[in-house]
Design an enzyme around this catalytic site. Structure first.
Site, short mmCIF file in Angstrom:
data_model
loop_
_atom_site.label_atom_id
_atom_site.label_comp_id
_atom_site.label_asym_id
_atom_site.label_seq_id
_atom_site.Cartn_x
_atom_site.Cartn_y
_atom_site.Cartn_z
N ASP A 81 6.82 3.68 4.00
CA ASP A 81 5.39 3.78 4.31
C ASP A 81 4.82 2.46 4.80
O ASP A 81 5.39 1.39 4.62
CB ASP A 81 4.61 4.24 3.07
CG ASP A 81 4.72 3.28 1.89
OD1 ASP A 81 5.81 2.72 1.68
OD2 ASP A 81 3.71 3.08 1.20
N GLU A 176 5.49 2.75 -1.32
CA GLU A 176 5.41 1.44 -1.96
C GLU A 176 3.98 0.91 -1.94
O GLU A 176 3.51 0.33 -2.91
CB GLU A 176 6.33 0.44 -1.25
CG GLU A 176 6.53 -0.87 -2.00
CD GLU A 176 5.57 -2.00 -1.61
OE1 GLU A 176 5.59 -3.04 -2.27
OE2 GLU A 176 4.79 -1.83 -0.66
ZN LIG Z 1 6.25 -3.94 1.93
#
Ligand SMILES: [Zn+2]
Length: 410
Positions: A81, A176
């Site tokens: 992401d 994340e």
């Molecule tokens: Zn990162």
């Protein structure tokens, strides 16, 4: 290798994989799954084995050992992401060959310029091949550079069987940036002894310390009465909230701290006379002072309860992650190997604490000690994000060298 690396990276950044904290699903957005599936095909095509993707979008693959020695299985991870701070849709990467050191016009129409006046590190990239945005989106080098570098390193090792290494595991993980990262990561299935996230910034970054982190939400209840007849009756929740914040040490905030200093960060305030909420994040490298910070939040809450009544103040506090140093220090040799790998490739390692979170903090507490190494990117999470391809190649070399050092030392 350079062209291959640029092609990989620019194809990944064109897929919008911005995560979304308001979504309950894993991955939080569809685009991450699109990229994950694309990576599955690519891993297979370069010759990786045991390529899997699970229902949550976690991609794993194996490069089998090519040595008879007993070498610990190591892993390399990067996240799918991109940040939520700035749009990652319709990314148009621009490749600048042989950067001349002058300001870069990212977008002529909107007069968006990347210059050393704002970004003093820029001139040091003179002569490099840079990849920038067109000024209207983020680039997504965080963390697609990491993915491209790991993929390129694996392809290189497959093409160069003369470089001996143990079993290598690779994983690409979702979400994340919204702090979920490895929540659903199957450490058992990954089955590595140690791992590295390739998710750092500029050349040489090597990190194995992160904050201890907690979040705190305070809710203040007031009592609204017409202001003309409020004497002795009105309780203004917004003012109790302000009193709360005034009791925190004002210098211990992100805008006044650096290095190993911790802080309280008021991230949002919402309210009126009737009800006010304050949301904080609490950060500290040291476990004891982290504890002391949380106790201070509780102490101020108790004081205000005493003054205004117990029902007027509510504190909800949750730990988010802990300093991975506690888990990595006992196996410090994995940091030393990364250090040596960089030095062997002429890179000056820069060991510093991460003033933020990383997938490695969670993974380390899940039983997989995971320091973090550089990708080569600058100015993550915004329109001025850029990356040096020369330094991306250094990251690929570092990955290859780490794999080879583990074998040499076995
Ligand atoms: Zn990162």
């Amino acid at each position: 290798m350079k062209i291959e690396l640029i092609e990989r990276f620019t194809s990944y950044v064109k897929i919008d994989t911005q995560s979304n904290g308001n979504s309950e699903s894993t991955p939080s957005t569809e685009g991450q799954l699109t990229l994950a599936n694309m990576l599955v095909e690519e891993l297979k095509s370069i010759g990786m084995e045991d390529v899997t993707i699970d229902e949550n979008g976690y991609v794993m693959a194996t490069l089998p050992a090519n040595t008879a020695k007993e070498v610990p299985t190591i892993g390399f991870l990067a996240h799918l992401d991109t940040a939520t701070d700035f749009t990652g849709k319709n990314v148009h990467p621009q490749v600048i060959e042989n950067f001349d050191g002058n300001p870069i016009i990212l977008n002529k129409e909107q007069n968006i310029i990347l210059s050393s006046a704002d970004f003093p590190e820029l001139p040091q990239y003179k002569g490099h091949t840079l990849i920038t945005t067109d000024g209207t989106t983020l680039l997504g080098a965080d963390n697609k550079a990491g993915i491209a570098e790991i993929m390129t390193a694996m392809a290189y090792l497959i093409k160069h069987p003369e470089i001996k290494h143990g079993k290598i595991r690779v994983a690409f993980t979702p979400d994340e940036e919204i702090g979920r990262g490895p929540h659903k990561f199957d450490v058992e299935a990954f089955h590595a002894e140690f791992a590295y996230t390739v998710d750092g910034g500029p050349l040489g970054e090597l990190e194995y310390e992160s904050f201890n982190a907690a979040s705190a939400k305070l809710t203040f209840k007031g009592q609204n009465v017409h202001p003309g007849t409020a004497k002795g009756k009105m309780v203004n929740s917004a003012k109790i909230a302000m009193e709360f914040n005034s009791k925190l040490p004002s210098e211990e905030a992100p805008e006044h701290t650096e290095g190993y200093e911790g802080f309280f960060h008021l991230i949002s305030i919402n309210g009126d006379v009737e009800e006010t909420t304050l949301t904080y994040i609490i950060r500290d490298f040291d476990r004891d002072s982290f504890q002391a910070r949380k106790e201070l939040m509780q102490k101020i809450t108790n004081e205000l309860m005493l003054t205004y009544g117990e029902t007027r103040v509510k504190l909800e506090m949750n730990d988010q992650y802990y300093n991975m140093k506690d888990k990595i220090e006992p196996v410090k040799e994995i940091v030393d190997i990364a250090y040596e790998a960089m030095e062997n490739r002429g890179i000056k390692p820069i060991v510093k604490p991460i003033r933020g979170g990383t997938d490695g903090s969670q993974l380390s507490y899940m039983g997989l000690p995971t320091p973090n190494i550089f990708t080569g990117g600058e100015n993550f999470h915004g329109r001025f994000e850029y990356i040096s391809v020369d330094n991306m190649l250094k990251s690929v070399e570092t990955i290859v060298e780490i794999a080879s050092l583990f074998e040499a030392k076995a």
